[in-house]
Design an enzyme around this catalytic site. Sequence first.
Site, PDB file in Angstrom:
ATOM      1  N   ALA A  62       0.830  -1.199   0.000  1.00 24.27           N
ATOM      2  CA  ALA A  62       0.000   0.000   0.000  1.00 24.27           C
ATOM      3  C   ALA A  62       0.865   1.249   0.000  1.00 24.27           C
ATOM      4  CB  ALA A  62      -0.883   0.006   1.240  1.00 24.27           C
ATOM      5  N   GLU A 104      -0.561  -9.499  -1.773  1.00 22.50           N
ATOM      6  CA  GLU A 104      -1.968  -9.876  -1.960  1.00 22.50           C
ATOM      7  C   GLU A 104      -2.335  -9.885  -3.449  1.00 22.50           C
ATOM      8  OE1 GLU A 104      -3.235  -6.951   1.062  1.00 22.50           O
ATOM      9  OE2 GLU A 104      -4.483  -8.543   1.886  1.00 22.50           O
TER      10      GLU A 104
END
Length: 700
Positions: A62, A104
């Site tokens: 992120a 992910e």
Amino acid sequence: MAVVDVKRRGDIALVTLDHPPVNALSQAVRSGLEDAVKTLGADPAVKAVVITGAGRCFSAGADITEFGGGPRKPPLYQVIHDIEALQKPVVAAMHGTSLGGGFEVALGCHYRIADTKAKMGLPEVKIGLIPGAGGTQRLPRAIGVTAALDMIVSGNPIDAETARRAGLVDRIAKGDLVEDALAYARELVASGAKPRRLSEKPVPMAGVAQDVFEKKRSSLGRHPSGKVAPNACIDAVEAATKLPFMDGMKHELELFMRCYASPEARALWHVFFAERAAAVIPDIGNDVKARKIETVGVLGAGTMGQGIAMSFANAGFPVTIVENAQEALDRGIAKMRETYESAAARGRMTPDEAKARFARLAPSLSLTDLKDKDLVIEAVFENMKIKKEIFGKLDALAKKGAILATNTSTLDVDEIALATTRPGDVLGMHFFSPANIMRLLEVVRGAKSEKDVIATAMSLAKRIGKVAVLAGVCDGFIGNRMVAAYGAEAQALALEGATPSQVDKAVTDWGLAMGPFAMSDLAGIDVGWRIRQERPLTNEQKMRYAVNDKIAELGRFGQKTGRGFYFYAKGERTPKPDPEVEAMYAEEAKRQGIARRAIGPEEIVERLLFQLANTGAQLLDEGIALRASDIDTVYVNGYGFPAWRGGPMWSVDEIGLKTAVDKMQAYEKMHGPRFTPAKLLARLAREGKRFNDRKSNEGK
Ligand code: NAI
């Protein structure tokens, strides 16, 4: 070039995340990826897709600078869902790091190939979060509950080979990663392979112990606040074993949002940014080139010399370690050998690695062996006369441009520097004990230290795995100056009626690793006692340390003598309350006319915390510390301050500076000027501000 680049290689599409430096999944990257997925999904000419990262890694996750703002579309879990839903095989080609959201994305791909040096993991827990884009649901489906729990709860990455053995990556690239990935995709197309979706797989439960989750929960630390994110990680993985995939995803998101809104997560982000900000020194820009350091000399093979030498040897530096007596040298070398052997025995490193590190240490009895070293760090006795003599000798023999550092904890670095004809090359490098383990390094900038000398020490810290914080010259620099005020307050509390164990318990219940009395016993009560003997003390200081010094005079130096503020059974490190010590405080209080009373844990913690933060504010007033977040970095990395509390300055920010000042003024009335709010603190409180605002932490 766009942040997500799409190229065709025959009937394979190559999607490259290209958002330097680490392909963080910013809003632009997420929408770029989503657009690519839509286009490629609709194009019948594309038979398979390879997703990779440009530059040094696949993706580090992120974009943490987006944290704190509202959610920005598209959410990552949706993008990953769309990747996984593609009706043609998708291969993740991973190199460098694939962390957090980056990993992910790879889990959403149908097949995974990694190069030999790739590392992957879900470090969210370290900033108080859980993976929020399916990581807790897909990883257990890929590698099973136990291994997934280990990775998610520890936050530690694994390497490519471990991932291959776990079935997490299908292949290790032999040649060029992207070419191998494209070839793999072609093979998949040729063999008619279908998309293989983790979301459609059940979590393998064979052989998983029933109490696996309970066991993991009970293995977490003591303090509930320190366990918010780790517990949420466990809950999320447990949900993966009980709920259908999409319900598990919903549960993961709820847990993620709960963590995201927690004060612990905010404190942990602060710590994360603070560490990065500490590397930025306003008047030393990128134009200042660090000096080249390839060889290191250490003077003194005592406690600190050993730890410092091992820190450099661990990072691959050849280290010459010089003593003035054969016996001390032999003792130091034997201790370092023992440290490496025991690390190997406990599986911390391979025996070969331990041998290689030890072999980098060259013992010597001759100062002349330091003449060609790029950096020399002095760690001999804490005595100005000895240190000056040594720096005079080093000045005469060290090569031109060598950096000369002292590890002194209390002496004036400027005075030491003036024992040489090159004070510009001198600085303090203050390590913490045990120096091979503790991450903190205070880089002490002398009045004459050259900018490139400071820049070198700051960047060198990174190479040896330390977090460097810049400090100016003063008694105790940042950390020890604060700890002195904290320790003195602990003495005041004990005189007023709190027992050492009550003080320590209040502090550890609040979250610190250790209380001030147990810490003093561990470090050695004699250390402060000897320092105090060498300086003029005020009457107040003498009264405050009366019992402390009496204990030292009795030869009760702490753990090493089996007695200090506490009693230690033979061979044990558990502190047992000692009624004799408590009686000494009562007697001394009587002598000093101090009325004793029961003191509650809130007051204990508050007074100690205010002493830390107020001293921190004075350090900022004086320009010894550059920013409040540096002080927090010092405390979290060097003094066992819980990261989830963000550090002492952050903790007082969270109380609110106005509230803190009001309380301090009440204490000031009772206890005098040691509670007078520092100038900066008083001003910020008046202006309704905090010590730490986001901008200053980002070093902008
Ligand atoms: P130590 O007493 O364990 O080691 C000092 C070593 O220096 C001894 O082995 C001694 O033989 C050697 N030595 C003395 N004179 C020498 C000379 N002229 N040439 C070569 N070697 C000589 O002391 P420790 O604890 O390692 O402290 C060293 C320095 O590090 C001190 O300045 C201390 O203030 C500082 N320091 C200590 C910390 C601690 O927790 N012990 C933490 C941070 C700094």
